[in-house]
Design an enzyme around this catalytic site. Structure first.
Site, PDB file in Angstrom:
ATOM      1  CG  HIS A  47       8.848  81.008  56.731  1.00 27.20           C
ATOM      2  ND1 HIS A  47       9.297  82.305  56.601  1.00 27.20           N
ATOM      3  CD2 HIS A  47       7.509  81.074  56.552  1.00 27.20           C
ATOM      4  CE1 HIS A  47       8.281  83.103  56.343  1.00 27.20           C
ATOM      5  NE2 HIS A  47       7.168  82.371  56.308  1.00 27.20           N
ATOM      6  CG  HIS A  57       2.699  80.924  58.110  1.00 30.15           C
ATOM      7  ND1 HIS A  57       2.553  82.100  58.810  1.00 30.15           N
ATOM      8  CD2 HIS A  57       3.670  81.155  57.199  1.00 30.15           C
ATOM      9  CE1 HIS A  57       3.390  83.010  58.321  1.00 30.15           C
ATOM     10  NE2 HIS A  57       4.077  82.457  57.347  1.00 30.15           N
ATOM     11  CG  ASP A  84      -2.482  80.371  60.181  1.00 34.52           C
ATOM     12  OD1 ASP A  84      -1.259  80.146  60.158  1.00 34.52           O
ATOM     13  OD2 ASP A  84      -2.927  81.521  60.051  1.00 34.52           O
ATOM     14  N   GLY A 119       1.766  89.248  57.146  1.00 40.74           N
ATOM     15  CA  GLY A 119       0.553  89.851  56.589  1.00 40.74           C
ATOM     16  C   GLY A 119       0.848  90.744  55.397  1.00 40.74           C
ATOM     17  CG  HIS A 169       6.559  87.162  56.482  1.00 46.20           C
ATOM     18  ND1 HIS A 169       6.465  86.690  57.760  1.00 46.20           N
ATOM     19  CD2 HIS A 169       6.121  86.161  55.676  1.00 46.20           C
ATOM     20  CE1 HIS A 169       5.993  85.453  57.739  1.00 46.20           C
ATOM     21  NE2 HIS A 169       5.774  85.107  56.494  1.00 46.20           N
ATOM     22  CD  GLU A 173       5.394  86.716  51.389  1.00 47.46           C
ATOM     23  OE1 GLU A 173       5.314  87.345  52.466  1.00 47.46           O
ATOM     24  OE2 GLU A 173       4.779  85.657  51.174  1.00 47.46           O
ATOM     25  CG  ASP A 217       5.106  80.675  53.392  1.00 43.99           C
ATOM     26  OD1 ASP A 217       5.159  81.046  54.583  1.00 43.99           O
ATOM     27  OD2 ASP A 217       4.744  81.437  52.473  1.00 43.99           O
TER      28      ASP A 217
HETATM   29 ZN   LIG Z   1       5.324  83.170  55.720  1.00 47.18          ZN
END
Ligand SMILES: [Zn+2]
Length: 343
Positions: free
Chosen positions: A16, A18, A20, A174, A201, A204, A282
């Site tokens: 997991h 990301h 970006d 998101g 996701h 969270e 993450d």
């Molecule tokens: Zn995430």
């Protein structure tokens, strides 16, 4: 070998992460200079204030603002290729042997790239990363909660053409507080039909019901975070009974104030309760962390033992979305290390 050294050398995964949220700050500066993109500062220490979280944000939304600059610079083939390649290089240095890199391709169409161009840029870096850094990886493409169900279906329709070529799954990411999972149900049904893996996701932010909805309505095979499962004992039981792994990212959960501190995170109680746990970063830049740091925090604040660490890594290999050949090779690498080190 002491435990810290062992954490660095043991073969690991990151399921997991990301793209970006994991860009080297120097690369943001280089690309911005090259492409005439304005930044609030061109000094690394100043820029880091805009792209890294130190301590806590007020909310997940606040955390998500740290992605504004990364998305601005990820608008060309060369930039996306470079950023993917550097992430793999950094991961390989930490002895990550397998990585699932995720991002939302729709965020990268501002300067004329098509969805396929964006995916190809990252896949080309993945292919080269195997040769250059000896790291296996796949992409997880994120549908965004606030975007239309049609866009999520378009994403799945494009993703299906890359099955077996570097795309292994789709995700929903998101703003969880305002957009429930079921909005994107049809896209996730299609993904299952085409043979794409699914992770979502969920839990969270404060709503544990989203975890079960994601599994039952979106066919999620894994859950991103799932921090708030503890609020409803049925959810904990459900995860356990159905063997649904959690992709735990402990620093990120501290950053977004999902938990008050590393100590208060429920990860150890989940594991002791029989939930399948994986450990992940993450966002290495936004959360200012690395996979080795994540394990160190778990040892320091959650009393993780060597056996816990081995279990978590084995879980991550077994429940990864890698194909059989990669899984066999990862298991061989991991088990050989464990046997050779007599741990
Ligand atoms: Zn995430």
């Amino acid at each position: 070998m002491n435990l810290n050294k062992l954490l660095e050398t043991i073969p690991k995964t990151d399921l997991h992460c990301h793209l970006d949220g994991s860009i080297r700050p120097q690369t943001m500066i280089d690309i911005s200079r090259k492409d005439n993109i304005s930044l609030p500062s061109y000094s690394i220490s100043e820029l880091e204030k805009y792209v890294k979280v130190s301590g806590k944000c007020d909310s997940l939304k606040d955390y998500l603002n740290k992605f504004d600059i990364p998305i601005k610079i990820m608008q060309s083939y060369d930039n996306i290729y470079r950023i993917t390649s550097e992430l793999l290089e950094d991961a390989a240095r930490q002895n990550i042997c397998y990585m699932e890199i995720r991002f939302a391709p729709f965020n990268h169409l501002q300067k004329g790239l098509s969805l396929k161009d964006v995916i190809n840029a990252s896949i080309d870096a993945i292919k080269d990363g195997r040769k250059k850094y000896g790291i296996a990886s796949n992409l997880i493409l994120c549908a965004m909660r606030h975007e239309s169900p049609e866009m999520s279906k378009d994403l799945v329709n494009t993703a299906k053409d890359f099955i077996g070529l570097g795309v292994s799954a789709i995700d929903l990411a998101g703003n969880e507080a305002d957009f429930p999972p079921e909005i994107h149900r049809e896209a996730f049904d299609m993904a299952k039909y085409y043979g794409l893996h699914r992770t979502v996701h969920a839990g969270e932010t404060g709503n544990p019901a989203n975890i079960i909805k994601s599994i039952e309505l979106l066919n999620a095979e894994r859950i991103g975070h799932g921090v708030f499962a503890f609020k409803d004992s049925h959810v904990v039981e459900y995860l356990k009974r159905n063997n649904i792994p959690l992709e735990v990212c402990i620093t990120s959960n501290v950053n977004t104030s999902a938990v008050n501190s590393y100590k208060e995170h429920p990860v150890k109680s989940y594991m002791d309760n029989g939930i399948i746990i994986t450990v992940n970063t993450d966002n290495t830049t936004v959360s200012n962390t690395s996979i080795v740091d994540e394990f160190k925090y778990l040892v320091k604040y959650q009393n993780f033992t060597l056996n816990d660490i081995k279990k978590v890594i084995k879980n991550s290999i077994d429940y990864s979305f890698a194909d059989k050949k990669d899984k066999d090779s990862l298991n061989f690498k991991f088990l050989s290390f464990v046997n050779d080190m007599h741990i």
